[in-house]
Design a protein around this motif. Structure first.
Motif, PDB file in Angstrom:
ATOM      1  N   GLN A   1       0.827  -1.203   0.000  1.00  0.00           N
ATOM      2  CA  GLN A   1       0.000   0.000   0.000  1.00  0.00           C
ATOM      3  C   GLN A   1       0.864   1.256   0.000  1.00  0.00           C
ATOM      4  OE1 GLN A   1      -3.106  -2.040   3.048  1.00  0.00           O
ATOM      5  NE2 GLN A   1      -3.266   0.179   2.894  1.00  0.00           N
ATOM      6  N   GLN A   2       1.886   1.269   0.860  1.00  0.00           N
ATOM      7  CA  GLN A   2       2.753   2.444   0.970  1.00  0.00           C
ATOM      8  C   GLN A   2       3.515   2.673  -0.331  1.00  0.00           C
ATOM      9  OE1 GLN A   2       5.886   2.146   3.911  1.00  0.00           O
ATOM     10  NE2 GLN A   2       5.988   4.374   4.168  1.00  0.00           N
ATOM     11  N   MET A   3       3.978   1.604  -0.959  1.00  0.00           N
ATOM     12  CA  MET A   3       4.730   1.701  -2.208  1.00  0.00           C
ATOM     13  C   MET A   3       3.879   2.364  -3.290  1.00  0.00           C
ATOM     14  SD  MET A   3       6.074  -1.520  -4.501  1.00  0.00           S
ATOM     15  CE  MET A   3       4.406  -2.203  -4.561  1.00  0.00           C
ATOM     16  N   ILE A   4       2.624   1.953  -3.433  1.00  0.00           N
ATOM     17  CA  ILE A   4       1.759   2.510  -4.470  1.00  0.00           C
ATOM     18  C   ILE A   4       1.343   3.934  -4.120  1.00  0.00           C
ATOM     19  CG2 ILE A   4      -0.472   2.258  -5.632  1.00  0.00           C
ATOM     20  CD1 ILE A   4      -0.109  -0.797  -5.292  1.00  0.00           C
ATOM     21  N   ALA A   5       1.018   4.185  -2.853  1.00  0.00           N
ATOM     22  CA  ALA A   5       0.627   5.532  -2.433  1.00  0.00           C
ATOM     23  C   ALA A   5       1.762   6.522  -2.653  1.00  0.00           C
ATOM     24  CB  ALA A   5       0.203   5.523  -0.971  1.00  0.00           C
TER      25      ALA A   5
ATOM     26  N   VAL B   1       5.298 -12.389  -3.532  1.00  0.00           N
ATOM     27  CA  VAL B   1       4.341 -12.493  -2.432  1.00  0.00           C
ATOM     28  C   VAL B   1       3.105 -13.219  -2.949  1.00  0.00           C
ATOM     29  CG1 VAL B   1       5.204 -10.357  -1.389  1.00  0.00           C
ATOM     30  CG2 VAL B   1       3.256 -10.259  -2.953  1.00  0.00           C
ATOM     31  N   SER B   2       2.158 -13.480  -2.038  1.00  0.00           N
ATOM     32  CA  SER B   2       0.947 -14.170  -2.460  1.00  0.00           C
ATOM     33  C   SER B   2       0.009 -13.203  -3.170  1.00  0.00           C
ATOM     34  CB  SER B   2       0.230 -14.777  -1.255  1.00  0.00           C
ATOM     35  OG  SER B   2      -0.299 -13.755  -0.419  1.00  0.00           O
ATOM     36  N   ARG B   3      -0.817 -13.739  -4.048  1.00  0.00           N
ATOM     37  CA  ARG B   3      -1.739 -12.890  -4.808  1.00  0.00           C
ATOM     38  C   ARG B   3      -2.763 -12.240  -3.899  1.00  0.00           C
ATOM     39  NH1 ARG B   3      -5.778 -14.921  -9.688  1.00  0.00           N
ATOM     40  NH2 ARG B   3      -6.601 -12.838 -10.225  1.00  0.00           N
ATOM     41  N   ILE B   4      -3.215 -12.971  -2.835  1.00  0.00           N
ATOM     42  CA  ILE B   4      -4.219 -12.422  -1.930  1.00  0.00           C
ATOM     43  C   ILE B   4      -3.687 -11.194  -1.200  1.00  0.00           C
ATOM     44  CG2 ILE B   4      -3.571 -13.912  -0.011  1.00  0.00           C
ATOM     45  CD1 ILE B   4      -7.115 -12.633  -0.930  1.00  0.00           C
ATOM     46  N   THR B   5      -2.351 -11.168  -0.931  1.00  0.00           N
ATOM     47  CA  THR B   5      -1.748 -10.007  -0.260  1.00  0.00           C
ATOM     48  C   THR B   5      -1.845  -8.769  -1.144  1.00  0.00           C
ATOM     49  OG1 THR B   5      -0.199 -11.443   0.922  1.00  0.00           O
ATOM     50  CG2 THR B   5       0.372  -9.108   0.782  1.00  0.00           C
ATOM     51  N   VAL B   6      -1.562  -8.937  -2.427  1.00  0.00           N
ATOM     52  CA  VAL B   6      -1.669  -7.809  -3.358  1.00  0.00           C
ATOM     53  C   VAL B   6      -3.124  -7.380  -3.505  1.00  0.00           C
ATOM     54  CG1 VAL B   6      -1.303  -7.058  -5.736  1.00  0.00           C
ATOM     55  CG2 VAL B   6       0.403  -8.500  -4.603  1.00  0.00           C
ATOM     56  N   THR B   7      -4.040  -8.352  -3.601  1.00  0.00           N
ATOM     57  CA  THR B   7      -5.459  -8.026  -3.757  1.00  0.00           C
ATOM     58  C   THR B   7      -5.971  -7.235  -2.563  1.00  0.00           C
ATOM     59  OG1 THR B   7      -5.814 -10.026  -5.080  1.00  0.00           O
ATOM     60  CG2 THR B   7      -7.759  -8.988  -4.104  1.00  0.00           C
ATOM     61  N   LEU B   8      -5.580  -7.624  -1.356  1.00  0.00           N
ATOM     62  CA  LEU B   8      -6.009  -6.906  -0.154  1.00  0.00           C
ATOM     63  C   LEU B   8      -5.443  -5.482  -0.139  1.00  0.00           C
ATOM     64  CD1 LEU B   8      -5.654  -9.726   2.535  1.00  0.00           C
ATOM     65  CD2 LEU B   8      -7.783  -8.701   1.697  1.00  0.00           C
ATOM     66  N   ALA B   9      -4.181  -5.336  -0.585  1.00  0.00           N
ATOM     67  CA  ALA B   9      -3.575  -4.005  -0.640  1.00  0.00           C
ATOM     68  C   ALA B   9      -4.319  -3.127  -1.644  1.00  0.00           C
ATOM     69  CB  ALA B   9      -2.105  -4.115  -1.018  1.00  0.00           C
ATOM     70  N   TYR B  10      -4.628  -3.680  -2.824  1.00  0.00           N
ATOM     71  CA  TYR B  10      -5.398  -2.936  -3.819  1.00  0.00           C
ATOM     72  C   TYR B  10      -6.765  -2.525  -3.254  1.00  0.00           C
ATOM     73  CZ  TYR B  10      -2.330  -3.807  -7.885  1.00  0.00           C
ATOM     74  OH  TYR B  10      -1.290  -3.810  -8.799  1.00  0.00           O
TER      75      TYR B  10
ATOM     76  N   GLU C   1      -7.678  -1.980  -0.145  1.00  0.00           N
ATOM     77  CA  GLU C   1      -7.539  -0.877   0.812  1.00  0.00           C
ATOM     78  C   GLU C   1      -7.288   0.450   0.095  1.00  0.00           C
ATOM     79  OE1 GLU C   1      -7.842  -0.641   4.129  1.00  0.00           O
ATOM     80  OE2 GLU C   1      -8.650  -2.691   4.084  1.00  0.00           O
ATOM     81  N   LEU C   2      -6.523   0.407  -0.969  1.00  0.00           N
ATOM     82  CA  LEU C   2      -6.248   1.637  -1.721  1.00  0.00           C
ATOM     83  C   LEU C   2      -7.483   2.130  -2.459  1.00  0.00           C
ATOM     84  CD1 LEU C   2      -2.712   0.670  -3.068  1.00  0.00           C
ATOM     85  CD2 LEU C   2      -3.212   2.596  -1.543  1.00  0.00           C
ATOM     86  N   VAL C   3      -8.355   1.205  -2.874  1.00  0.00           N
ATOM     87  CA  VAL C   3      -9.630   1.599  -3.466  1.00  0.00           C
ATOM     88  C   VAL C   3     -10.505   2.278  -2.417  1.00  0.00           C
ATOM     89  CG1 VAL C   3     -11.793   0.733  -4.459  1.00  0.00           C
ATOM     90  CG2 VAL C   3      -9.612  -0.148  -5.285  1.00  0.00           C
ATOM     91  N   ALA C   4     -10.503   1.732  -1.194  1.00  0.00           N
ATOM     92  CA  ALA C   4     -11.316   2.301  -0.114  1.00  0.00           C
ATOM     93  C   ALA C   4     -10.862   3.715   0.242  1.00  0.00           C
ATOM     94  CB  ALA C   4     -11.256   1.397   1.119  1.00  0.00           C
ATOM     95  N   SER C   5      -9.565   3.989   0.121  1.00  0.00           N
ATOM     96  CA  SER C   5      -9.041   5.327   0.448  1.00  0.00           C
ATOM     97  C   SER C   5      -8.982   6.237  -0.786  1.00  0.00           C
ATOM     98  CB  SER C   5      -7.654   5.208   1.080  1.00  0.00           C
ATOM     99  OG  SER C   5      -6.757   4.521   0.223  1.00  0.00           O
ATOM    100  N   ASP C   6      -9.547   5.765  -1.905  1.00  0.00           N
ATOM    101  CA  ASP C   6      -9.682   6.545  -3.142  1.00  0.00           C
ATOM    102  C   ASP C   6      -8.356   6.830  -3.837  1.00  0.00           C
ATOM    103  OD1 ASP C   6     -11.546   7.338  -4.922  1.00  0.00           O
ATOM    104  OD2 ASP C   6     -11.982   9.286  -4.020  1.00  0.00           O
TER     105      ASP C   6
END
Length: 484
Positions: free
Chosen positions: A23-27, A53-62, A64-69
């Motif tokens: 999340q921090q990397m993309i933000a 990393v696992s795909r579910i970890t990336v999906t969860l990060a994405y 959260e970033l959708v939730a924070s716009d």
């Protein structure tokens, strides 16, 4: 546009969870401006494989970033940087790696601080651009240049386009220079005496590097082409500015002990003075007496629409002491960056070796495209069309300047593309230029052309190469009004 997965790296020093680090990397990428609104992120599968990393970890990060716009999900299309994502932060607020190098000690030689001014990149948006050295899109032969470029990209020319020629040049371009361009200046040269360069400035730099040392002395015109003075200053040679007069460089003012003389006899830069034939012979004799070399920058000789150009110094040289600099960049378009050096074979051999150590050779595509444009007659047609337009613009400008009482300090006897102007004493043309920008007018202050520490500030240059004739009268009127 899709963002490549290679743009993403996790901070190995962070103690946070993998999901938080993603999340921090993309933000941070969005806040820094590297990831822009509307750009598509890699799929969760691709990013997971890339990061290990696992795909579910990336999906969860994405998620959260959708939730924070920061991101938005578009059905089955994937994830994109949201149109509502935060604006990139100012560069000064971003965290960057600390630079602990003392660059005041680490830099062995400085190349900044020269006289060459920054020219406005957006010059074309001004209605009255009396700016020098830019191409006029209304005059250029776009269609035939495009055809020549496409021809150069063809299979027949694949080797010329793609091969590493090391220190060699396009033989077709060299042949045209030797058989057509140089004979028009009265110069006879073999291919071994010709070197293609990245424009005239690169040619001047090569000449300075080969001919000058810290113990040698160079003479230059004053005022002169400011980039040449920067080049010679960087070479650390002894430099003597010689004041020019209405006929260009006075040979009798060149001091004894001069090793290399740099001159622009066809159109003195920036005064546009043309050196008479008698002075050209006198200059050659002065150089012969001192056993000095002459570097002749023959720029704008093509723009001789008032009368035939005078013979090049190189054509009058009987000793091989003149090195000739020509360019297609000004007569075609500046971005072409193609020029050439002509000189005795030993000099060209050293200049070729130096060029090879810095940039090998100018791009093969540009050389071959230019060779076609020249050899098919398009270049000559362009010069004729440009000369006719410049002759009209010059006439309109002279009338407008006479009407408004502007003082011409220098004009090319054979033509050219500009006037060297003198404002009244007390007028600072750098202040004038800034004032005129607000009135949609561009002029070129003259201070950078002079060598003195406290140069005259009331000179300026007005070019007519990039302004239509119908706009000239109003532009000149605005200049006169600003001078007051």
């Amino acid at each position: 546009m899709a963002i490549s997965v290679e743009n993403f790296f996790l901070d190995s020093r962070s103690q946070a969870t993998l999901q938080s680090r993603i999340q921090q990397m993309i933000a941070q990428g969005i806040l820094s401006g590297r990831l822009r609104r509307g750009e598509k992120l890699p799929s969760s599968r691709k990013l997971a494989a890339h990061l290990g990393v696992s795909r579910i970890t990336v999906t969860l990060a994405y998620t959260e970033l959708v939730a924070s716009d920061y991101l938005t999900a578009r059905g089955r299309s994937g994830y994109y940087v949201s149109e509502n994502a935060p604006e990139p932060l100012p560069a000064a607020t971003l965290h960057t790696a600390q630079d602990r190098v003392d660059w005041t000690r680490a830099i062995g030689q400085k190349f900044t601080g020269g006289a060459t001014p920054d020219k406005p990149k957006d010059w074309a948006r001004y209605r009255y651009p009396f700016i020098y050295g830019q191409a006029d899109a209304s005059l250029f032969d776009h269609a035939n240049w495009r055809l020549c470029a496409l021809q150069a990209l063809g299979q027949k020319d694949f080797a010329a386009l793609t091969s590493d020629q090391y220190d060699q040049d396009d033989p077709q371009l060299v042949e045209f220079i030797a058989r057509h361009t140089l004979p028009r200046r009265g110069v006879v040269a073999e291919p071994s005496q010709i070197l293609v360069t990245m424009g005239a400035q690169n040619a001047l730099w090569l000449a300075a590097q080969v001919l000058l040392t810290q113990r040698r002395r160079a003479a230059i015109e004053d005022p002169c082409y400011h980039a040449l003075r920067d080049v010679l200053t960087q070479s650390r040679c002894h430099l003597t500015p010689v004041p020019v007069d209405a006929d260009g460089l006075p040979p009798d003012l060149i001091p004894d002990g001069t090793d290399v003389i740099f001159t622009t006899p066809s159109h003195q830069s920036p005064s546009s003075a043309t050196m008479p034939l008698a002075r050209r012979h006198a200059l050659l004799e002065r150089a012969r007496q001192m056993e000095a070399l002459i570097v002749e920058d023959d720029y704008e000789f093509e723009m001789a629409f008032l009368r035939k150009p005078s013979p090049a110094l190189k054509s009058l040289d009987e000793d091989g002491r003149v090195i000739y600099v020509g360019s297609f960049s000004k007569s075609l378009f500046p971005g072409l960056r193609l020029g050439y050096l002509v000189g005795s074979a030993p000099f060209i051999r050293e200049a070729r070796a130096l060029r090879a150590s810095v940039l090998r050779h100018p791009p093969g595509l540009m050389q071959r495209a230019a060779a076609y444009f020249l050899s098919l007659g398009h270049y000559d047609a362009l010069i004729r069309r440009t000369s006719q337009a410049f002759a009209e613009r010059r006439q309109v400008m002279e009338a407008a300047m006479a009407k408004h009482g502007l003082t011409i300090a220098g004009r090319g006897a054979h033509g050219g593309s500009s006037f060297w102007m003198q404002a009244p004493e007390g007028v600072d043309t750098e202040v004038l230029a800034a004032r005129l920008r607000d009135r949609d007018v561009l002029v070129e202050p003259g201070r950078p052309f002079f060598a003195a520490e406290d140069p005259p500030r009331n000179f300026y240059r007005l070019a007519y190469s990039s302004i239509p004739a119908e706009r000239i009268p109003e532009g000149v009127a605005r200049i006169a009004a600003a001078i007051g």
